[in-house]
Design a protein around this motif. Structure first.
Motif, PDB file in Angstrom:
ATOM      1  N   GLN A 243       0.830  -1.205   0.000  1.00 27.68           N
ATOM      2  CA  GLN A 243       0.000   0.000   0.000  1.00 27.68           C
ATOM      3  C   GLN A 243       0.866   1.258   0.000  1.00 27.68           C
ATOM      4  O   GLN A 243       0.545   2.241  -0.670  1.00 27.68           O
ATOM      5  N   LEU A 244       1.960   1.243   0.736  1.00 24.06           N
ATOM      6  CA  LEU A 244       2.866   2.400   0.753  1.00 24.06           C
ATOM      7  C   LEU A 244       3.514   2.611  -0.612  1.00 24.06           C
ATOM      8  O   LEU A 244       3.640   3.756  -1.073  1.00 24.06           O
TER       9      LEU A 244
ATOM     10  N   ASP B 169       2.993   5.936  -2.927  1.00 20.33           N
ATOM     11  CA  ASP B 169       4.118   6.703  -3.456  1.00 20.33           C
ATOM     12  C   ASP B 169       4.057   6.808  -4.975  1.00 20.33           C
ATOM     13  O   ASP B 169       4.356   7.862  -5.548  1.00 20.33           O
TER      14      ASP B 169
END
Length: 108
Positions: free
Chosen positions: A73-74, A78
């Motif tokens: 998810q990160l 990004d």
């Protein structure tokens, strides 16, 4: 590996499991009784120990899965910021405002 090659290993594992279950030296309750005089040790049978180990392994797998999901998810977030916060999307005060999404990002 053939059955003849595996049989001694399986037999040795069975003997080790029996020793772990029956030996007074490997009883975890006795190891914990040094701090409490009123603690009465009891034998932990392999069924209970196996159930506890299965729960620990399942919990570890779920934690690893959650950690991997958070990491993905990160990375996705990004990537979204890189795509939608280019030089043409910078607002007043270096705020990034996306075209069709309601996320405002300010890189500190």
């Amino acid at each position: 590996a053939t059955a003849e090659e595996v049989a001694p290993l399986v037999r040795k594992m069975g003997e080790s499991a029996e020793w772990l279950e029956a030996s007074e030296n490997t009883d975890p309750a006795k190891a914990l009784s040094w701090c409490c005089d009123d603690f009465r040790p009891r034998n932990l049978r392999s069924f209970h120990l196996l159930g506890w180990l299965v729960l620990q392994v399942a919990g570890l797998l779920f934690q690893l899965s959650l950690s991997r999901e958070i990491g993905q998810q990160l990375v996705d977030f990004d990537t979204l910021l890189e795509e939608n916060c280019g030089p043409g999307h910078k607002g007043l005060g270096d705020f990034c405002l996306g075209d069709t999404w309601s996320v405002a990002f300010y890189g500190v």
